[in-house]
Design a protein around this motif. Structure first.
Motif, PDB file in Angstrom:
ATOM      1  N   ILE A  40       0.839  -1.203   0.000  1.00 43.70           N
ATOM      2  CA  ILE A  40       0.000   0.000   0.000  1.00 43.70           C
ATOM      3  C   ILE A  40       0.873   1.253   0.000  1.00 43.70           C
ATOM      4  O   ILE A  40       0.656   2.176  -0.788  1.00 43.70           O
ATOM      5  N   VAL A  41       1.876   1.276   0.855  1.00 46.56           N
ATOM      6  CA  VAL A  41       2.770   2.433   0.942  1.00 46.56           C
ATOM      7  C   VAL A  41       3.543   2.598  -0.370  1.00 46.56           C
ATOM      8  O   VAL A  41       3.678   3.707  -0.894  1.00 46.56           O
ATOM      9  N   ARG A  42       4.027   1.503  -0.927  1.00 49.48           N
ATOM     10  CA  ARG A  42       4.794   1.548  -2.184  1.00 49.48           C
ATOM     11  C   ARG A  42       3.921   2.092  -3.327  1.00 49.48           C
ATOM     12  O   ARG A  42       4.351   2.954  -4.087  1.00 49.48           O
ATOM     13  N   VAL A  43       2.684   1.626  -3.432  1.00 50.70           N
ATOM     14  CA  VAL A  43       1.795   2.081  -4.504  1.00 50.70           C
ATOM     15  C   VAL A  43       1.430   3.554  -4.315  1.00 50.70           C
ATOM     16  O   VAL A  43       1.430   4.330  -5.273  1.00 50.70           O
ATOM     17  N   LEU A  44       1.141   3.946  -3.081  1.00 52.43           N
ATOM     18  CA  LEU A  44       0.813   5.352  -2.816  1.00 52.43           C
ATOM     19  C   LEU A  44       1.965   6.280  -3.190  1.00 52.43           C
ATOM     20  O   LEU A  44       1.757   7.297  -3.859  1.00 52.43           O
ATOM     21  N   THR A  45       3.159   5.941  -2.783  1.00 54.41           N
ATOM     22  CA  THR A  45       4.306   6.823  -3.066  1.00 54.41           C
ATOM     23  C   THR A  45       4.706   6.772  -4.542  1.00 54.41           C
ATOM     24  O   THR A  45       5.086   7.785  -5.109  1.00 54.41           O
ATOM     25  N   ALA A  46       4.582   5.609  -5.175  1.00 58.70           N
ATOM     26  CA  ALA A  46       4.923   5.496  -6.597  1.00 58.70           C
ATOM     27  C   ALA A  46       3.940   6.290  -7.459  1.00 58.70           C
ATOM     28  O   ALA A  46       4.295   6.730  -8.558  1.00 58.70           O
ATOM     29  N   SER A  47       2.735   6.497  -6.969  1.00 60.93           N
ATOM     30  CA  SER A  47       1.736   7.238  -7.740  1.00 60.93           C
ATOM     31  C   SER A  47       2.093   8.715  -7.872  1.00 60.93           C
ATOM     32  O   SER A  47       1.636   9.385  -8.774  1.00 60.93           O
ATOM     33  N   GLY A  48       2.896   9.213  -6.949  1.00 62.88           N
ATOM     34  CA  GLY A  48       3.225  10.627  -6.947  1.00 62.88           C
ATOM     35  C   GLY A  48       2.225  11.462  -6.170  1.00 62.88           C
ATOM     36  O   GLY A  48       2.427  12.650  -5.960  1.00 62.88           O
ATOM     37  N   ALA A  49       1.122  10.856  -5.723  1.00 62.41           N
ATOM     38  CA  ALA A  49       0.094  11.590  -4.985  1.00 62.41           C
ATOM     39  C   ALA A  49       0.424  11.677  -3.502  1.00 62.41           C
ATOM     40  O   ALA A  49      -0.146  12.483  -2.777  1.00 62.41           O
ATOM     41  N   VAL A  50       1.350  10.829  -3.064  1.00 61.83           N
ATOM     42  CA  VAL A  50       1.730  10.767  -1.643  1.00 61.83           C
ATOM     43  C   VAL A  50       3.249  10.686  -1.567  1.00 61.83           C
ATOM     44  O   VAL A  50       3.893  10.044  -2.397  1.00 61.83           O
ATOM     45  N   ARG A  51       3.811  11.324  -0.540  1.00 59.35           N
ATOM     46  CA  ARG A  51       5.260  11.218  -0.315  1.00 59.35           C
ATOM     47  C   ARG A  51       5.503  10.778   1.118  1.00 59.35           C
ATOM     48  O   ARG A  51       4.665  11.002   1.997  1.00 59.35           O
ATOM     49  N   ALA A  52       6.629  10.131   1.304  1.00 56.93           N
ATOM     50  CA  ALA A  52       7.014   9.696   2.650  1.00 56.93           C
ATOM     51  C   ALA A  52       8.017  10.701   3.201  1.00 56.93           C
ATOM     52  O   ALA A  52       9.053  10.946   2.596  1.00 56.93           O
ATOM     53  N   GLU A  53       7.680  11.276   4.349  1.00 54.92           N
ATOM     54  CA  GLU A  53       8.569  12.243   5.010  1.00 54.92           C
ATOM     55  C   GLU A  53       8.917  11.712   6.383  1.00 54.92           C
ATOM     56  O   GLU A  53       8.077  11.707   7.277  1.00 54.92           O
ATOM     57  N   GLY A  54      10.126  11.221   6.518  1.00 57.76           N
ATOM     58  CA  GLY A  54      10.562  10.693   7.813  1.00 57.76           C
ATOM     59  C   GLY A  54       9.673   9.564   8.298  1.00 57.76           C
ATOM     60  O   GLY A  54       9.343   9.504   9.479  1.00 57.76           O
ATOM     61  N   GLY A  55       9.260   8.687   7.393  1.00 61.31           N
ATOM     62  CA  GLY A  55       8.428   7.558   7.766  1.00 61.31           C
ATOM     63  C   GLY A  55       6.947   7.891   7.880  1.00 61.31           C
ATOM     64  O   GLY A  55       6.135   7.021   8.178  1.00 61.31           O
ATOM     65  N   VAL A  56       6.568   9.141   7.657  1.00 52.22           N
ATOM     66  CA  VAL A  56       5.174   9.558   7.724  1.00 52.22           C
ATOM     67  C   VAL A  56       4.706   9.870   6.305  1.00 52.22           C
ATOM     68  O   VAL A  56       5.402  10.535   5.541  1.00 52.22           O
ATOM     69  N   LEU A  57       3.520   9.377   5.966  1.00 56.57           N
ATOM     70  CA  LEU A  57       2.975   9.635   4.639  1.00 56.57           C
ATOM     71  C   LEU A  57       2.239  10.975   4.636  1.00 56.57           C
ATOM     72  O   LEU A  57       1.522  11.310   5.577  1.00 56.57           O
ATOM     73  N   ALA A  58       2.439  11.731   3.552  1.00 56.08           N
ATOM     74  CA  ALA A  58       1.781  13.028   3.405  1.00 56.08           C
ATOM     75  C   ALA A  58       1.332  13.182   1.959  1.00 56.08           C
ATOM     76  O   ALA A  58       1.962  12.668   1.037  1.00 56.08           O
ATOM     77  N   LEU A  59       0.230  13.885   1.791  1.00 57.06           N
ATOM     78  CA  LEU A  59      -0.264  14.143   0.442  1.00 57.06           C
ATOM     79  C   LEU A  59       0.695  15.053  -0.305  1.00 57.06           C
ATOM     80  O   LEU A  59       1.269  15.970   0.283  1.00 57.06           O
ATOM     81  N   GLU A  60       0.864  14.803  -1.580  1.00 52.41           N
ATOM     82  CA  GLU A  60       1.640  15.682  -2.454  1.00 52.41           C
ATOM     83  C   GLU A  60       0.656  16.718  -2.982  1.00 52.41           C
ATOM     84  O   GLU A  60      -0.191  16.394  -3.814  1.00 52.41           O
ATOM     85  N   PRO A  61       0.736  17.946  -2.498  1.00 53.40           N
ATOM     86  CA  PRO A  61      -0.325  18.920  -2.792  1.00 53.40           C
ATOM     87  C   PRO A  61      -0.448  19.335  -4.249  1.00 53.40           C
ATOM     88  O   PRO A  61      -1.507  19.767  -4.676  1.00 53.40           O
ATOM     89  N   THR A  62       0.587  19.176  -5.045  1.00 53.45           N
ATOM     90  CA  THR A  62       0.526  19.685  -6.416  1.00 53.45           C
ATOM     91  C   THR A  62       0.194  18.625  -7.463  1.00 53.45           C
ATOM     92  O   THR A  62       0.022  18.953  -8.634  1.00 53.45           O
ATOM     93  N   VAL A  63       0.089  17.352  -7.065  1.00 55.61           N
ATOM     94  CA  VAL A  63      -0.048  16.299  -8.064  1.00 55.61           C
ATOM     95  C   VAL A  63      -1.279  16.473  -8.952  1.00 55.61           C
ATOM     96  O   VAL A  63      -1.193  16.336 -10.176  1.00 55.61           O
ATOM     97  N   PHE A  64      -2.413  16.811  -8.402  1.00 57.20           N
ATOM     98  CA  PHE A  64      -3.617  16.934  -9.212  1.00 57.20           C
ATOM     99  C   PHE A  64      -3.578  18.187 -10.092  1.00 57.20           C
ATOM    100  O   PHE A  64      -4.004  18.154 -11.246  1.00 57.20           O
ATOM    101  N   ALA A  65      -3.042  19.271  -9.567  1.00 52.82           N
ATOM    102  CA  ALA A  65      -2.889  20.482 -10.385  1.00 52.82           C
ATOM    103  C   ALA A  65      -1.927  20.220 -11.539  1.00 52.82           C
ATOM    104  O   ALA A  65      -2.148  20.678 -12.668  1.00 52.82           O
ATOM    105  N   ASP A  66      -0.853  19.464 -11.281  1.00 53.86           N
ATOM    106  CA  ASP A  66       0.103  19.125 -12.339  1.00 53.86           C
ATOM    107  C   ASP A  66      -0.548  18.265 -13.416  1.00 53.86           C
ATOM    108  O   ASP A  66      -0.320  18.468 -14.608  1.00 53.86           O
ATOM    109  N   ILE A  67      -1.356  17.294 -12.996  1.00 54.44           N
ATOM    110  CA  ILE A  67      -2.049  16.428 -13.959  1.00 54.44           C
ATOM    111  C   ILE A  67      -3.003  17.251 -14.814  1.00 54.44           C
ATOM    112  O   ILE A  67      -3.048  17.106 -16.039  1.00 54.44           O
ATOM    113  N   LEU A  68      -3.770  18.126 -14.186  1.00 59.37           N
ATOM    114  CA  LEU A  68      -4.710  18.964 -14.935  1.00 59.37           C
ATOM    115  C   LEU A  68      -3.982  19.903 -15.889  1.00 59.37           C
ATOM    116  O   LEU A  68      -4.444  20.149 -17.008  1.00 59.37           O
TER     117      LEU A  68
END
Length: 175
Positions: free
Chosen positions: A49-77
């Motif tokens: 789950i963590v690997r798929v989330l981070t590989a998608s570019g929509a989520v990043r791992a920061e010090g072992g904590v997952l966080a949303l990548e705020p620009t991914v949807f704007a970049d896609i659009l």
């Protein structure tokens, strides 16, 4: 993970197609307890789950904590809006003609496309019927009808009451 421009959406959609990943993403998005959700999974499933989330570019791992990548949807659009239509698609919006090409070859391509959609080989239709069919494709059906006749895709009877796909238009259907 850098994606080819125009295809950044693929890993995001692929990730969201997985029900477990989708729930995890939803928890991140809604501020839910992602840790409890992941802890309830097997170590291999959790890693997946963590690997798929981070590989998608929509989520990043920061010090072992997952966080949303705020620009991914704007970049896609932004990628989608930069994509240019090709061929006759440049002159259509939602399948309707918005402008006519300046190039005679491109105009012929567009008119051939129209002829193929409004008349069948051997079919003769009245002017009101043809106009009704053309209205689906363009705001000015009379202008489009005139273009089809002038370009040689459609023949008009002398009195203007009947229209048929001519040999040039019929050849484009079999080509």
């Amino acid at each position: 993970m850098a994606q080819e421009t125009g295809n950044r959406w693929r890993p995001v959609i692929a990730a969201l197609a997985n029900p477990d990943v989708r729930v995890a993403f939803g928890l991140l998005l809604g501020g839910g307890d992602l840790t409890a959700y992941l802890d309830a999974k097997s170590p291999s499933r959790r890693a997946h789950i963590v690997r798929v989330l981070t590989a998608s570019g929509a989520v990043r791992a920061e010090g072992g904590v997952l966080a949303l990548e705020p620009t991914v949807f704007a970049d896609i659009l932004a990628d989608v809006s930069r994509r240019k239509a090709a061929g006759i698609g440049r002159f259509l919006v939602n399948g309707r003609i918005t402008q006519y090409p300046a190039s005679l070859r491109e105009r012929d391509d567009l008119l051939r496309w129209v002829a193929e959609r409004v008349l069948e080989h051997g079919e003769t239709v009245s002017e009101p019927v043809l106009t009704g069919r053309l209205r689906v494709l363009a705001d000015d059906a009379a202008l489009l009808r005139r273009y089809l006749v002038d370009a040689g895709f459609v023949d008009r009877s002398r009195d203007g009451a009947a229209y048929t796909l001519n040999e040039k238009g019929a050849q484009s259907l079999s080509a």
